[in-house]
Design a protein around this motif. Structure first.
Motif, PDB file in Angstrom:
ATOM      1  N   GLN A  34      -5.298  11.663  -5.817  1.00 55.55           N
ATOM      2  CA  GLN A  34      -5.575  11.599  -4.375  1.00 55.55           C
ATOM      3  C   GLN A  34      -4.293  11.516  -3.550  1.00 55.55           C
ATOM      4  N   CYS A  35      -3.203  11.149  -4.193  1.00 58.25           N
ATOM      5  CA  CYS A  35      -1.974  10.894  -3.450  1.00 58.25           C
ATOM      6  C   CYS A  35      -1.223  12.200  -3.227  1.00 58.25           C
ATOM      7  N   LYS A  36      -1.139  12.574  -1.949  1.00 56.09           N
ATOM      8  CA  LYS A  36      -0.482  13.843  -1.642  1.00 56.09           C
ATOM      9  C   LYS A  36       1.007  13.800  -1.966  1.00 56.09           C
ATOM     10  N   LYS A  40       0.852  -1.189   0.000  1.00 54.50           N
ATOM     11  CA  LYS A  40       0.000   0.000   0.000  1.00 54.50           C
ATOM     12  C   LYS A  40       0.891   1.243   0.000  1.00 54.50           C
ATOM     13  N   CYS A  41       0.460   2.324  -0.672  1.00 52.74           N
ATOM     14  CA  CYS A  41       1.273   3.529  -0.750  1.00 52.74           C
ATOM     15  C   CYS A  41       1.505   4.119   0.633  1.00 52.74           C
ATOM     16  N   PRO A  42       2.758   4.375   0.990  1.00 54.56           N
ATOM     17  CA  PRO A  42       3.039   4.920   2.318  1.00 54.56           C
ATOM     18  C   PRO A  42       2.429   6.308   2.515  1.00 54.56           C
ATOM     19  N   SER A  43       2.065   7.005   1.440  1.00 61.35           N
ATOM     20  CA  SER A  43       1.501   8.343   1.601  1.00 61.35           C
ATOM     21  C   SER A  43      -0.020   8.295   1.643  1.00 61.35           C
ATOM     22  N   CYS A  44      -0.662   7.634   0.696  1.00 61.66           N
ATOM     23  CA  CYS A  44      -2.115   7.708   0.599  1.00 61.66           C
ATOM     24  C   CYS A  44      -2.813   6.383   0.863  1.00 61.66           C
ATOM     25  N   GLY A  45      -2.050   5.297   1.008  1.00 61.23           N
ATOM     26  CA  GLY A  45      -2.679   4.018   1.311  1.00 61.23           C
ATOM     27  C   GLY A  45      -3.287   3.317   0.115  1.00 61.23           C
ATOM     28  N   ARG A  98       4.248   1.225  -8.618  1.00 57.81           N
ATOM     29  CA  ARG A  98       3.609   2.539  -8.585  1.00 57.81           C
ATOM     30  C   ARG A  98       2.426   2.571  -7.637  1.00 57.81           C
ATOM     31  N   CYS A  99       2.249   3.763  -7.017  1.00 54.65           N
ATOM     32  CA  CYS A  99       1.040   4.030  -6.248  1.00 54.65           C
ATOM     33  C   CYS A  99      -0.070   4.317  -7.259  1.00 54.65           C
ATOM     34  N   THR A 100      -1.243   3.718  -7.019  1.00 55.47           N
ATOM     35  CA  THR A 100      -2.344   3.907  -7.959  1.00 55.47           C
ATOM     36  C   THR A 100      -3.244   5.074  -7.551  1.00 55.47           C
TER      37      THR A 100
HETATM   38 ZN   LIG Z   1       0.038   7.319  -2.957  1.00 58.09          ZN
END
Ligand SMILES: [Zn+2]
Length: 674
Positions: free
Chosen positions: A434-436, A410-415, A428-430
């Motif tokens: 939404q991802c800050k 899971k993305c450490p920033s936005c989950g 990649r974060c999907t």
């Molecule tokens: Zn993210």
């Protein structure tokens, strides 16, 4: 049947011819005959020797590779010890060296030094008796080394018989055997594909190759050599200057580095050092510093030795680029397009005068390849301005503290979910918008020095602006008000004002900067310039289809697709339109610049340029739309030949290709506004 006289003579002529062409090819890098003709001479010699085996001598060029492996290397005692050099680590040390030399010589005038690159290879000694190579040995501990005669004989750059006849009866030559960087890369690539052992660096590869008991294996390794001094010399005078001795060695067929220079005074030594430091990455061999030697042999003799170190020479090393430290933690950073990069948190260590506490681990594959775990001792390498990287893991002592590194799902920033696309190595974060973290990184890129260059807009400030949702995209920056800014932490009215001014100022920019600032994947500064030059305006770039984009120099199918996709995503369209409402201005290029004078032409760079590095020259040419290739062919448009240009220049002359020397090249760049 004894060989007839004319055959004896022919064999001798063939050998001389082969040796000479070998020298031209391997030592001077400027062959006079095509490879096929060389092979022809070589085969004729082989046939004649087969017909008359009594004519075979051990120094015949056909006898380079032995057929029986050794069971062990025997030890060789060096007649004269192989000295080690005193090291200078900073400018002050070099000044001290020069002062000591002068004071010992009781001389006030500046000293003439020979300046040489310090090759990062394996030091060896070659012994020639009556012009024939009789022994090759490693340096070992300086007093005795290993007999590697069978292996050095396989190296084409080392003559089995010296050229000419004016060499001393006994001549010991010393130098460095190494593997060129490009060959090293190929060697390792092959090792990977054959699943055999890869080497950590060219020096290890050279050392490993020289330590093969079977010289047939050594013969397949791309070894070569630069000679830099003599050891034992008997019966036969040598010139009275070191630099002239090197010239003699060269005339006898030994390979000498082309960058060696003789200078007057220590200041010129320093200038030489800086010049080589700049060239370092462009050279085809690894160097780890430069060596300065008092050029006059009589002065060398007067200065003498201090135990094992000559008082007349000093090695000035480039800052060390590697260090060992501990991997304490791994953090996962999210880039502007969602790429997740593992960053090693290291126990701080000094590398080349800079303290390093972070290094990149690239991606999950790299972590697997290194086999690195938390708590491991690792080698970090820093090269130039590049981000330091972990290159090697040292063997673990016990496995207790080495914990596996878990790549996040899971993305450490936005989950959001983290995915790895089938044709990519990166995860990649999907989360997208939404991802800050992605937002912050894309704004940071937008504001960076090579992009919009917004002074005073640092990472922490961007982070605050994003966290407090004052901005979502780079376009929002230009709607920030003084009131909003002064409410931020640690933001004095004056700084807020400055930032507003800096934002205003950034609107006057260039189109390449603006394109680069948008943060399109795979589009760096030089691609941004190419796009501008080929297409002229932002509108044409936005409207171009993939086919048109692929016609832009430097832009392949993948990059073309990325650019096309970028400009066709609604979100990006909205951001660009919003930015444009803030009234950016850049000079429109006139038609002559757009048509891209060098579009479709291919340049080859060879030799050393004194006013710029090869990398800079390459970038300049590419920015004008030229392709820069590594080899000369009929398709080459122009060869730029710097100092000591070799075979590529010869080839260009043969093919009748336009050649520019450095002055003409600079003129040429000037006429194209560079
Ligand atoms: Zn993210």
């Amino acid at each position: 049947m004894a060989a007839p006289e004319d055959v004896v003579k022919r064999v001798s002529d063939l050998r001389s011819a082969i040796e000479r062409h070998n020298y031209l090819y391997h030592s001077l890098d400027s062959p006079e005959i095509p490879d096929a003709e060389f092979d022809h001479l070589f085969n004729e010699l082989k046939e004649r020797e087969q017909q008359y085996p009594e004519l075979v001598t051990s120094d015949s060029p056909t006898q380079r590779v032995g057929s029986v492996p050794l069971s062990a290397f025997s030890q060789v005692r060096h007649e004269l010890p192989m000295l080690s050099l005193d090291n200078a680590f900073e400018q002050a040390d070099l000044g001290d060296f020069d002062r000591r030399v002068k004071s010992r010589l009781a001389q006030e005038d500046s000293v003439v030094y020979s300046c040489e690159p310090k090759i990062d290879g394996v030091a060896v000694s070659l012994l020639y008796q009556d012009g024939a190579l009789v022994r090759g040995a490693t340096r070992g501990d300086g007093t005795s080394g290993e007999d590697i005669t069978a292996n050095v004989r396989t190296i084409q750059a080392i003559p089995l018989r010296l050229l000419g006849s004016d060499y001393p009866r006994t001549l010991e030559v010393r130098g460095e055997i190494y593997i060129p960087k490009a060959d090293f890369m190929r060697m390792n690539q092959r090792a990977v594909s054959e699943e055999t052992k890869t080497f950590a660096n060219p020096r290890n590869a050279a050392a490993g190759s020289l330590r093969q008991l079977d010289s047939r294996l050594t013969a397949n390794r791309p070894l070569t050599m630069f000679c830099y001094t003599v050891g034992l010399v008997q019966e036969g005078p040598l010139p009275d200057r070191h630099s002239d001795i090197l010239r003699s060695l060269e005339s006898w067929g030994l390979r000498i580095n082309p960058l060696i220079e003789v200078v007057d005074g220590i200041d010129h030594c320093l200038a030489y050092y800086s010049r080589l430091q700049d060239m370092r990455d462009d050279l085809d061999y690894e160097i780890d510093g430069v060596v300065f030697k008092v050029d006059r042999i009589d002065l060398q003799e007067r200065l003498g030795l201090l135990t094992r170190t000559p008082r007349w020479a000093v090695a000035y090393k480039f800052p060390a680029e590697e260090a060992v430290t501990v991997l304490e933690d791994v953090e996962f950073q999210v880039g502007r397009s969602g790429v997740i990069t593992p960053v090693a948190r290291l126990k701080p260590v000094t590398v080349g005068g800079v303290t390093i506490s972070n290094a990149t681990l690239h991606n999950a594959d790299e972590i697997d390849r290194l086999g690195v775990r938390l708590g491991d001792r690792v080698v970090v390498k820093r090269a130039g301005d590049v981000i330091p990287k972990v290159t090697q893991v040292l063997p673990r002592e016990g496995s207790k503290r080495a914990r596996k590194i878990k790549f996040p799902i899971k993305c450490p920033s936005c989950g959001s979910e983290v995915i790895t696309l089938p044709d990519e190595v990166v995860a990649r974060c999907t989360g997208g918008l939404q991802c800050k973290a992605q937002r912050r990184e894309s704004i940071r890129h937008f504001a960076s020095r090579l992009a919009m260059d917004i002074e005073g807009l640092g990472v922490k400030l961007i982070d605050q602006l994003v966290q407090q949702e004052l901005i979502e995209t780079s376009a929002d920056l230009y709607h920030l008000t003084l009131d909003q800014l002064v409410q931020l932490e640690r933001m004095a009215p004056k700084s807020a004002n400055n930032l507003i001014e800096a934002l205003e100022k950034s609107k006057q920019t260039t189109l390449p900067r603006f394109i680069y600032a948008l943060g399109i994947a795979e589009v760096g500064e030089s691609t941004a310039r190419s796009l501008t030059q080929a297409l002229g305006s932002l509108d044409s770039i936005r409207m171009a289809d993939e086919e048109r984009l692929q016609q832009v120099p430097d832009v392949g199918p993948v990059v073309a697709r990325r650019i096309f996709e970028f400009f066709n995503q609604d979100h990006n369209k909205a951001v660009i339109d919003s930015l444009l409402q803030s009234k950016f201005t850049w000079e429109e290029l006139d038609d002559s610049a757009i048509t891209n004078a060098l579009d479709g032409s291919t340049f080859v760079l060879t030799g050393t340029l004194s006013t710029m590095s090869r990398g800079e020259a390459r970038e300049k040419l590419q920015s004008l739309g030229a392709r820069v290739s590594g080899s000369v062919s009929k398709k080459t448009s122009v060869v730029v030949a710097g100092e000591s240009a070799g075979s590529k220049l010869t080839k260009a002359q043969e093919l009748g290709i336009e050649i520019m020397d450095e002055d003409r090249f600079n003129e040429f760049l000037k006429t194209h506004g560079l």
